[in-house]
Motif scaffolding. Structure first.
Motif: not given
Length: 221
Positions: A54-70
């Motif tokens: 679950q933490a790994a999935l959350s990490g992927d989701a966090f990375g995707a959100a940062l990409t959207l922000a960038d």
């Protein structure tokens, strides 16, 4: 040699008899306890695996959100981060809260951003190091969007000699003091930074620049 073999056989039979007696007396409970231990260990390993996944999935989701922000998709990033705050695992919900505040600042919503950092800073369930960073982020935003007292409320405690964030906190206080018409106070803070060999090189360079600017203006008495 025969005596040795005889003694070993007797000892072995004795141990077997003891084991049988113990099993006859406690066998049911021993088996039950062993099963409980095995099930508990298996359950813990399963839970640990689930948490890691679950933490790994959350990490992927966090990375995707940062990409959207960038990519400048701030509203989409905030929505993704809000979802991660509610449903994420590990450290990611707290990181999401911090990143939402940053995204709000990027949008120009400085009041909302400061409130977001203040919320994290005041949450005692969050690690102290993260709370300190949240206070520092709020302080830097308030340099341009608040008063010296607003900045001091967040940065003063961090400027203590034992705090790892002391140089950044002093920099924020110095900038706020200078902006608030207190050049002597600002100069003192910048001199503290530039004169400390343990301060990061970048912080010392900025402090030297600001100290030179204040001295050159002739405002500091």
């Amino acid at each position: 040699m025969a005596d040795d073999n005889f003694i070993r056989e007797v000892n072995e039979e004795y141990r077997q008899d003891q084991a049988k007696a113990l099993f006859d007396k406690y066998g049911f409970w021993a088996i039950g306890i062993a099963i409980i231990v095995i099930l508990a260990a298996a359950g813990w390993r399963g839970y640990d695996y689930w948490q890691s996944k679950q933490a790994a999935l959350s990490g992927d989701a966090f990375g995707a959100a940062l990409t959207l922000a960038d990519q400048g998709k701030t509203d989409e990033a905030i929505k993704a981060l809000d979802d991660l705050e509610k449903n994420g695992h590990g450290a990611y919900p707290v990181l999401a809260r911090m990143r939402v505040a940053t995204a709000l600042a990027d949008k120009g919503d400085y009041k909302g951003a400061v409130a977001g950092f203040e919320e994290v800073a005041g949450d005692k369930s969050v690690a102290q190091s993260i709370r300190d960073i949240a206070n520092l982020r709020a302080a830097y935003l308030l340099v341009d969007h608040g008063s010296y007292s607003d900045v001091a409320k967040h940065a003063e405690a961090l400027s203590d000699d034992t705090n790892p964030l002391r140089f950044s906190a002093r920099e924020a206080l110095g900038l706020a003091a200078w902006k608030d018409g207190k050049p002597a106070d600002a100069l003192k803070l910048f001199d503290e930074i530039s004169g400390d060999a343990t301060a990061p090189a970048g912080a010392r360079q900025r402090a030297d620049l600001m100290a030179g600017l204040i001295r050159g203006s002739g405002d500091a008495k």
